[in-house]
Write a protein that holds these residues in place. Structure first.
Motif, PDB file in Angstrom:
ATOM      1  N   GLU A 143       0.834  -1.202   0.000  1.00 20.25           N
ATOM      2  CA  GLU A 143       0.000   0.000   0.000  1.00 20.25           C
ATOM      3  C   GLU A 143       0.865   1.246   0.000  1.00 20.25           C
ATOM      4  OE1 GLU A 143      -3.628   0.431   1.323  1.00 20.25           O
ATOM      5  OE2 GLU A 143      -4.077  -1.611   1.949  1.00 20.25           O
ATOM      6  N   ASP A 147       0.631   4.221  -2.625  1.00 21.25           N
ATOM      7  CA  ASP A 147       0.354   5.582  -2.167  1.00 21.25           C
ATOM      8  C   ASP A 147       1.393   6.572  -2.671  1.00 21.25           C
ATOM      9  OD1 ASP A 147      -1.960   4.897  -0.853  1.00 21.25           O
ATOM     10  OD2 ASP A 147      -0.978   4.586   1.088  1.00 21.25           O
ATOM     11  N   GLU A 186      -9.449   6.324  -7.394  1.00 14.51           N
ATOM     12  CA  GLU A 186      -9.427   6.569  -5.956  1.00 14.51           C
ATOM     13  C   GLU A 186      -9.357   8.062  -5.664  1.00 14.51           C
ATOM     14  OE1 GLU A 186      -7.299   2.672  -3.911  1.00 14.51           O
ATOM     15  OE2 GLU A 186      -6.119   4.459  -4.296  1.00 14.51           O
ATOM     16  N   ASN A 208      -2.524  -4.776  -5.621  1.00 17.74           N
ATOM     17  CA  ASN A 208      -2.524  -5.116  -4.202  1.00 17.74           C
ATOM     18  C   ASN A 208      -3.903  -5.707  -3.933  1.00 17.74           C
ATOM     19  OD1 ASN A 208      -3.393  -4.358  -1.299  1.00 17.74           O
ATOM     20  ND2 ASN A 208      -1.172  -4.144  -1.222  1.00 17.74           N
ATOM     21  N   ARG A 211      -6.334  -3.712  -1.660  1.00 20.36           N
ATOM     22  CA  ARG A 211      -6.666  -2.422  -2.276  1.00 20.36           C
ATOM     23  C   ARG A 211      -7.554  -2.640  -3.504  1.00 20.36           C
ATOM     24  NH1 ARG A 211      -3.145   1.904  -1.297  1.00 20.36           N
ATOM     25  NH2 ARG A 211      -3.818   3.789  -2.391  1.00 20.36           N
ATOM     26  N   HIS A 214     -11.332  -3.012  -3.031  1.00 20.01           N
ATOM     27  CA  HIS A 214     -12.114  -1.795  -2.778  1.00 20.01           C
ATOM     28  C   HIS A 214     -12.301  -0.941  -4.038  1.00 20.01           C
ATOM     29  CE1 HIS A 214     -11.982  -2.681   1.444  1.00 20.01           C
ATOM     30  NE2 HIS A 214     -10.661  -2.580   1.508  1.00 20.01           N
TER      31      HIS A 214
END
Length: 286
Positions: A143, A147, A186, A208, A211, A214
């Motif tokens: 993550e 990010d 996102e 991922n 991730r 979602h």
């Protein structure tokens, strides 16, 4: 007292050690980053007229630009390549950059930032359908790695958007590929203060597992109209969430969500043409 022969031996040893040290230093020099290589390719192969220089918080960035070549002008399209993908990569990206100008759009292709490898990147195996013999290896990112990449991607988009936002009367659409599509979805799901009229995602995914689970919800929360494109032989990260994307769009009443399947392999020229047709048809109905 040292004899001449001993002095020569000592000097030769010191010299060899120095040479070995320089060689080791040269061997451990890191290679140039992919983004710098892509930037060098652009500046070498293309004239300055096709490049727009923008500046984010850290550096100047070369954006590939093509002006619309058909009247009436329909708007602006910003293309976001996939994870560490060149702007010149022949996966339909360069095809769209050139041909969408014939449909009345200015096109801007942003360069992708470097993926920071801090020990978070590994290779995972995701099984294909049961009737397939082989398995497909795909990257698995932490993550934190996602990010960091997302922050750099958004910074580059916002630097370009400062220029595009000055054109108040023009429609702005985003066409994003792969992990860049997932990360940008996102970002838009957080309802940033940007004026984007449409988002087209091509093989949207996140490398991922947690991730990626979602992502269907994130896609249903973006404000712009959304065209979600995938391929019959796409990544398992994409195919495993296709049904969930439709379900979340219904749950959150995203009535401007559309999903299209392109049959065949991504690299086939006919697929690039159909992608262009689906994209322009979607934008004209808005």
């Amino acid at each position: 007292m040292f004899t001449n022969s001993r002095l020569l031996l000592i000097f030769s040893l010191l010299f060899s050690l120095a040479v070995t040290g320089e060689a080791n230093t040269a061997e451990h020099q890191p290679p140039p980053s992919k983004s710098s290589q892509f930037d060098s390719d652009l500046r070498y192969w293309l004239s300055s007229e096709k490049l727009l220089t923008i500046k984010d918080e850290e550096q100047e960035i070369a954006v590939l630009f093509s002006e619309y070549m058909a009247a009436p002008k329909r708007g602006i399209i910003v293309l976001l390549p996939g994870l560490e993908q060149s702007q010149l990569y022949n996966n339909g990206l360069s095809y769209l950059h050139q041909t969408l100008t014939d449909d009345g759009y200015d096109t801007y292709t942003l360069p992708m930032p470097d993926l920071i490898d801090s020990g978070d990147i590994a290779t995972g195996i995701i099984e294909e359908a049961p009737n397939e013999v082989k398995s497909t290896a795909i990257p698995v990112l932490s993550e934190l790695a996602l990010d960091n990449y997302k922050a750099a991607l958004v910074a580059r988009f916002e630097a370009l958007y400062k220029t595009l936002a000055l054109r108040q009367n023009e429609h702005i659409a985003i066409v994003a590929f792969g992990n860049s599509a997932g990360l940008f979805a996102e970002y838009l799901a957080t309802l940033p203060n940007v004026r984007v009229d449409a988002l087209v995602t091509v093989s949207a995914q996140l490398a991922n597992a947690q991730r990626n689970s979602h992502l269907p919800a994130s896609l249903s929360l973006v404000t712009p109209a959304l065209l979600d494109v995938f391929y019959t032989f796409d990544s398992p990260l994409v195919l495993d969430t296709i049904d969930e994307r439709r379900r979340w769009a219904r749950r959150n009443s995203k009535l401007d969500y559309r999903q299209r399947e392109l049959f065949g392999q991504q690299h086939q020229p006919m697929q690039h043409q159909r992608l262009r047709k689906e994209l322009t048809g979607f934008l004209r109905r808005l």
